[in-house]
Design a protein around this motif. Structure first.
Motif, PDB file in Angstrom:
ATOM      1  N   TYR A 157       0.815  -1.208   0.000  1.00  0.00           N
ATOM      2  CA  TYR A 157       0.000   0.000   0.000  1.00  0.00           C
ATOM      3  C   TYR A 157       0.853   1.265   0.000  1.00  0.00           C
ATOM      4  O   TYR A 157       0.497   2.271  -0.607  1.00  0.00           O
ATOM      5  CB  TYR A 157      -0.963  -0.013   1.188  1.00  0.00           C
ATOM      6  N   GLU A 162       0.540  -3.540  -7.352  1.00  0.00           N
ATOM      7  CA  GLU A 162      -0.615  -4.422  -7.350  1.00  0.00           C
ATOM      8  C   GLU A 162      -0.214  -5.861  -7.043  1.00  0.00           C
ATOM      9  O   GLU A 162       0.954  -6.243  -7.201  1.00  0.00           O
ATOM     10  CB  GLU A 162      -1.308  -4.344  -8.717  1.00  0.00           C
ATOM     11  N   LYS A 164      -0.525  -8.544  -8.684  1.00  0.00           N
ATOM     12  CA  LYS A 164       0.059  -9.285  -9.800  1.00  0.00           C
ATOM     13  C   LYS A 164       1.564  -9.063  -9.904  1.00  0.00           C
ATOM     14  O   LYS A 164       2.261  -9.837 -10.564  1.00  0.00           O
ATOM     15  CB  LYS A 164      -0.622  -8.899 -11.112  1.00  0.00           C
ATOM     16  N   GLN A 209      -7.127  -9.777  -8.016  1.00  0.00           N
ATOM     17  CA  GLN A 209      -6.000 -10.040  -8.894  1.00  0.00           C
ATOM     18  C   GLN A 209      -5.210 -11.236  -8.373  1.00  0.00           C
ATOM     19  O   GLN A 209      -5.152 -11.473  -7.170  1.00  0.00           O
ATOM     20  CB  GLN A 209      -5.082  -8.817  -8.969  1.00  0.00           C
TER      21      GLN A 209
END
Length: 297
Positions: A157, A162, A164, A209
């Motif tokens: 964060y 992300e 992925k 994801q």
């Protein structure tokens, strides 16, 4: 074996410690990371020569050849008796000509820390020069599928990347703990807790994801570590992957085992990004499953 082992260790070369003062041929061992079982995880070679050192590494107690390994009894059998071992003495690979103490790769356990000094820099003074670490080894806690998410969120964060682009690494026993807990319960099939069966590699769905999962028996079996993959892959010809076929295919592509490939990144790039590593240690796993995997590996 040694390349995989060193990848998950701290460079000290310590593969076990002595549990209690002892003289004889079958010393009782302790796990190098203070786990309550699995003391011989990093002693695979029956016939290997090892060096016994004092707990500070300055005094050689003796050099012996291992002739037997007992996972159940937490012991090794030595070819000749050794006298004067003390509690917490160190065991490293070595012979009369030398040993591996402080002469191995500085792997994940070296710089996935949030205390002390890494490559001469203080993790306290330099706040970005520290991994995000939670250590429950002293009182292990039950596994939950939220822990891979915790490992991810500990660093993601703030960095803004992300799932992925992130992966988690764990021992197969931790992988089993996840599947036992969630994949057998149909209530969780459509949730974020399930491994994605159709994905090219094992993955957990986080925030919609896929986040890849790598498992290896050389990872300490009560920990989960998280890695920002673009950092790890920097400078490689082939995408980062475990050497699952003995190196045959990978060597055709890049002339070296994948593990060696990304170990070479450590001195060039990864130590500049310690805040992008995370580790949660002290998660309970099935000790019998670990023994089945490790004792005759």
């Amino acid at each position: 074996f040694h390349g995989n082992r060193m990848l998950h260790m701290d460079g000290s070369g310590v593969i076990a410690t002595v549990n209690g003062a002892y003289s004889g041929t079958t010393p009782v061992l302790s796990h190098p990371y203070n786990y309550s079982f699995g003391e011989t995880q990093y002693i695979e070679d029956q016939g290997a020569w090892v060096t016994f050192l004092s707990s500070d590494g300055t005094v050689v107690r003796g050099v012996r050849r291992i002739t037997g390994i007992s996972w159940a009894n937490q012991t090794v059998t030595l070819h000749n008796a050794i006298n004067g071992l003390q509690d917490n003495d160190l065991i490293v690979y070595g012979d009369d000509l030398g040993n591996s103490y402080n002469n191995e790769w500085q792997g994940f356990r070296y710089f996935m820390v949030n205390t002390g000094t890494v490559h001469g820099l203080s993790t306290t003074t330099n706040r970005r020069w520290a991994a995000q670490v939670v250590d429950d080894t002293a009182a292990p806690i039950p596994y939950s599928a939220e822990f891979p998410f915790r490992v991810y969120s500990a660093v993601a964060y703030r960095a803004g990347f992300e799932p992925k682009n992130f992966c988690v690494v764990m021992h197969p026993a931790m992988y089993k703990a996840h599947t036992d807990t969630y994949e057998g319960d149909i209530r969780y099939r459509a949730s974020e807790q399930s491994f994605l069966r159709a994905y090219e590699k094992p993955a957990i769905e986080i925030l919609g994801q896929p986040m890849e999962v790598y498992s290896t028996p050389y990872c300490p079996f009560q920990e989960i570590i998280g890695i920002y993959k673009p950092d790890l892959e920097k400078g490689e010809v082939q995408d980062w992957d475990w050497d699952e076929d003995g190196g045959g295919i990978l060597k055709q592509h890049q002339g070296q085992d994948s593990l060696w490939g990304y170990m070479s990144c450590y001195g060039n790039y990864l130590p500049k990004q310690l805040a992008r590593f995370s580790r949660h240690d002290g998660l309970e796993v099935d000790s019998e499953f670990v023994q089945t995997m490790q004792q005759n590996i």
